[in-house]
Structure formats: structure tokens, C-alpha cells
Write a protein that holds these residues in place. Structure first.
Motif, mmCIF file in Angstrom:
data_model
loop_
_atom_site.group_PDB
_atom_site.id
_atom_site.type_symbol
_atom_site.label_atom_id
_atom_site.label_comp_id
_atom_site.label_asym_id
_atom_site.label_seq_id
_atom_site.Cartn_x
_atom_site.Cartn_y
_atom_site.Cartn_z
ATOM 1 N N GLN A 12 45.694 -93.792 116.881
ATOM 2 C CA GLN A 12 44.330 -93.185 116.802
ATOM 3 C C GLN A 12 43.339 -94.007 117.098
ATOM 4 O O GLN A 12 43.373 -95.007 117.102
ATOM 5 C CB GLN A 12 43.990 -92.583 115.246
ATOM 6 C CG GLN A 12 44.793 -91.311 115.108
ATOM 7 C CD GLN A 12 44.431 -90.676 113.706
ATOM 8 O OE1 GLN A 12 43.245 -90.832 113.357
ATOM 9 N NE2 GLN A 12 45.201 -90.129 112.997
ATOM 10 N N PHE A 13 42.137 -93.455 117.569
ATOM 11 C CA PHE A 13 40.739 -94.317 117.812
ATOM 12 C C PHE A 13 40.006 -94.279 116.507
ATOM 13 O O PHE A 13 39.848 -92.944 115.947
ATOM 14 C CB PHE A 13 40.055 -93.971 119.033
ATOM 15 C CG PHE A 13 40.887 -94.189 120.384
ATOM 16 C CD1 PHE A 13 41.937 -93.285 120.875
ATOM 17 C CD2 PHE A 13 40.428 -95.287 120.955
ATOM 18 C CE1 PHE A 13 42.541 -93.799 122.047
ATOM 19 C CE2 PHE A 13 41.194 -95.820 122.128
ATOM 20 C CZ PHE A 13 42.317 -95.111 122.865
ATOM 21 N N TYR B 83 40.965 -99.412 118.565
ATOM 22 C CA TYR B 83 42.093 -98.979 118.559
ATOM 23 C C TYR B 83 43.202 -100.220 117.913
ATOM 24 O O TYR B 83 43.259 -101.167 118.427
ATOM 25 C CB TYR B 83 42.432 -98.513 119.991
ATOM 26 C CG TYR B 83 43.903 -97.800 120.015
ATOM 27 C CD1 TYR B 83 45.303 -98.626 120.482
ATOM 28 C CD2 TYR B 83 43.963 -96.479 120.236
ATOM 29 C CE1 TYR B 83 46.323 -98.041 120.342
ATOM 30 C CE2 TYR B 83 44.927 -95.743 120.193
ATOM 31 C CZ TYR B 83 46.502 -96.387 120.345
ATOM 32 O OH TYR B 83 47.730 -95.757 120.545
ATOM 33 N N GLY B 84 43.977 -99.698 117.082
ATOM 34 C CA GLY B 84 44.396 -100.544 116.145
ATOM 35 C C GLY B 84 46.221 -100.800 116.624
ATOM 36 O O GLY B 84 46.709 -99.992 117.604
ATOM 37 N N PHE C 168 36.195 -94.814 115.099
ATOM 38 C CA PHE C 168 34.798 -94.791 115.483
ATOM 39 C C PHE C 168 33.731 -95.316 114.345
ATOM 40 O O PHE C 168 33.705 -94.957 113.310
ATOM 41 C CB PHE C 168 34.333 -93.585 116.022
ATOM 42 C CG PHE C 168 35.256 -92.860 117.220
ATOM 43 C CD1 PHE C 168 36.281 -92.134 116.767
ATOM 44 C CD2 PHE C 168 34.956 -93.218 118.377
ATOM 45 C CE1 PHE C 168 37.022 -91.879 117.728
ATOM 46 C CE2 PHE C 168 35.578 -92.789 119.473
ATOM 47 C CZ PHE C 168 36.816 -91.961 119.107
ATOM 48 N N GLY C 169 32.744 -96.150 115.035
ATOM 49 C CA GLY C 169 31.696 -96.288 114.035
ATOM 50 C C GLY C 169 30.700 -95.079 114.071
ATOM 51 O O GLY C 169 30.703 -94.194 114.639
ATOM 52 N N THR C 170 29.728 -95.117 113.039
ATOM 53 C CA THR C 170 28.836 -93.985 112.700
ATOM 54 C C THR C 170 27.609 -94.058 113.552
ATOM 55 O O THR C 170 26.820 -93.234 113.765
ATOM 56 C CB THR C 170 28.546 -93.995 111.219
ATOM 57 O OG1 THR C 170 27.807 -95.429 111.031
ATOM 58 C CG2 THR C 170 29.369 -93.711 110.261
ATOM 59 N N GLY D 285 40.015 -90.195 107.503
ATOM 60 C CA GLY D 285 40.534 -91.424 108.440
ATOM 61 C C GLY D 285 39.161 -92.526 108.415
ATOM 62 O O GLY D 285 38.127 -92.338 107.829
ATOM 63 N N PHE E 132 27.681 -96.231 119.863
ATOM 64 C CA PHE E 132 28.859 -96.273 118.952
ATOM 65 C C PHE E 132 29.996 -97.244 119.411
ATOM 66 O O PHE E 132 30.151 -97.093 120.662
ATOM 67 C CB PHE E 132 29.114 -94.983 118.158
ATOM 68 C CG PHE E 132 29.519 -94.059 118.862
ATOM 69 C CD1 PHE E 132 28.742 -92.964 119.473
ATOM 70 C CD2 PHE E 132 31.215 -94.118 119.135
ATOM 71 C CE1 PHE E 132 29.417 -92.048 120.410
ATOM 72 C CE2 PHE E 132 31.625 -93.202 119.963
ATOM 73 C CZ PHE E 132 30.660 -91.886 120.658
ATOM 74 N N GLN F 244 36.547 -95.124 109.293
ATOM 75 C CA GLN F 244 35.205 -95.286 110.036
ATOM 76 C C GLN F 244 34.937 -96.550 109.896
ATOM 77 O O GLN F 244 34.955 -97.228 108.992
ATOM 78 C CB GLN F 244 34.299 -94.382 109.511
ATOM 79 C CG GLN F 244 34.513 -93.016 109.788
ATOM 80 C CD GLN F 244 33.051 -92.130 110.020
ATOM 81 O OE1 GLN F 244 32.201 -92.225 109.170
ATOM 82 N NE2 GLN F 244 33.037 -91.170 110.796
ATOM 83 N N LEU G 281 35.586 -100.652 122.142
ATOM 84 C CA LEU G 281 35.027 -100.056 123.127
ATOM 85 C C LEU G 281 33.636 -99.518 122.818
ATOM 86 O O LEU G 281 33.380 -99.448 121.756
ATOM 87 C CB LEU G 281 35.808 -98.701 123.297
ATOM 88 C CG LEU G 281 37.357 -98.605 123.533
ATOM 89 C CD1 LEU G 281 37.963 -97.294 123.630
ATOM 90 C CD2 LEU G 281 37.463 -99.381 124.958
#
Lengths: 116, 111
Positions: free
Chosen positions: B98-99, B92-93, B101-103, B1, B88, B3, B33
Motif C-alpha cells: 500500500q501507499f 511506499y514501504g 499519504f500525507g494530509t 491506515g 502532499f 497517515q 513521492l
């Protein structure tokens, strides 16, 4: 208190065993998720569920299974087919946009799984 | 997915300094978020943003939803030792459920 409860916090698995991680939420959220977090890595989605008795595979579902028999519960089973299960597992829940809610995802405190 | 691109990866700052970090995406989002995660604990929501251009504060923390809807930043003013942790972002698109996330940005505050 409202929130997401994961148990156990620490779990040790022997080779060839299946283990189940519990996740319960009292936020009345429709959607629930399981993520895996490895040291220094971002979150990877294992499974998610938007409604009772339905769930979808995420990016790394192989070797894992879930069930959603109740809205508030979403247990994760790590099967013996998962070859590298040692990781930190996070359960989460959220509202769903189509209900007009602002989508926000909340996390449990996490469970550490170690293979011994 | 997908990132999200989050920078910087890590920061070492003196107590009292301000901190800035950001996230960018190739896709537009309806929600941004920001979370803080302490070692061995689950992420805790700091700030939620739901509208392009929105600027929201939570104590010494301020976050903004970029007007392109493809980025967001988080500022921490006058850092203190308890700010140490991993921060982090999540988005949400408008499509999918799905959400992303950053690393994460690892923050160390030197007293």
C-alpha cells in the motif's frame, strides 16, 4: 495518451440508488486503487486490486463494491448502504515492487459524487 | 491506515519566496513521492524518490529522500502564482502493498 480515465466527472445519486464510477488505465499497471477524499482530508483507501479477479478491502470498504474483470478496468459501485457517499473519488494505478519496478502511483482526474 | 505527518498544514507566502515542506513517518519507506493537487482535480506527480539520500529536482522543485528513510522534504524556489494548490507526500514501504499519504500542505501565493 497514456493515463487513467475516470468517468463521469460529476454524478448525482438519489437516496437508495447504487451508482458506478468507471476507471480505465492504459499504463499496463498491475495494481489499481480507489480512494475517497473529503474536503480538507487526506486520501482514504476504499479497495485495491493487484491482479485480475482479485481485490482487497481498504480502510473504508463498507458500502462500496468493486470488480476487476480486466487488467485495465476497475469500476467502483457506491451502494445504498454507504450512508455518506458525497465525496471526491480518485482512481489510481501503480506497478508492483516484486516485478522489479520502482513503485509509483498515478491518479485519475477524479469523480465528484453528490447525494441529492 | 497509517497517515504520514506532513507540515506545515498551510502556508501563505509572497510571490518570489522559497517554500519548504516535509513529511515524516514512523515506518521506513522504499519510495517517497510528491504530488500537487489543484481544486477538483486529481493529484499530479511532481517528483519520485527511490533511494535514501537521493536529491532530485524538477524545475524549481527539489525533493530529498531522508537518510533515515522515515522522512522527505520538498522545496519550491522563487514561488509564482500558479504554484497555488495542495501538495502532499506519499510513501511506499518495504512491507505490505500500500501507499501511505500525507494530509497535505495548502499553499497560497500572494502576488
Amino acid at each position: 495518451d497514456g493515463g487513467i480515465t475516470q468517468s463521469p466527472k460529476y454524478l448525482f445519486r438519489k437516496e437508495g440508488q447504487n451508482v458506478t464510477l468507471s476507471c480505465e488505465q492504459n499504463l499496463n499497471h498491475d495494481a489499481m486503487y480507489w480512494y475517497r477524499q473529503d474536503p480538507g482530508q487526506g486520501l482514504r483507501l476504499i479497495y485495491y486490486s493487484q491482479i485480475v479477479n482479485d481485490f482487497q478491502k481498504g480502510d473504508i470498504a463498507e458500502g462500496y463494491s468493486v470488480s476487476r474483470e480486466k487488467k485495465e478496468s476497475f469500476p467502483l459501485t457506491v451502494t445504498s448502504a454507504q450512508k455518506n457517499p458525497t465525496a471526491f473519488y480518485l482512481c489510481a494505478s501503480s506497478t508492483l515492487e516484486h516485478r522489479g519496478d520502482r513503485n509509483t502511483i498515478y491518479f485519475g482526474e477524479g469523480s465528484w459524487l453528490t447525494v441529492v | 491506515g497509517q497517515q504520514l505527518n506532513q507540515s506545515p498544514q498551510s502556508m501563505f507566502i509572497q510571490e518570489g519566496e522559497d517554500v519548504s515542506m516535509n513529511c515524516t513517518s514512523s515506518s521506513i519507506f522504499n519510495t517517497w513521492l510528491w504530488y500537487k493537487q489543484d481544486p477538483g482535480e486529481g493529484p499530479v506527480l511532481l517528483i519520485a524518490l527511490y533511494k535514501a539520500g537521493e536529491l532530485t529536482s524538477n524545475g524549481r522543485l527539489t525533493a530529498q529522500f531522508g537518510i533515515t528513510r522515515k522522512d522527505s522534504f520538498l522545496n519550491i524556489s522563487a514561488s509564482i502564482p500558479s504554484d497555488v494548490g495542495i501538495y502532499f507526500c506519499a510513501g511506499y514501504g518495504p512491507t505490505g502493498n500500500q501507499f501511505y499519504f500525507g494530509t497535505g500542505t495548502s499553499l497560497t501565493v500572494i502576488p
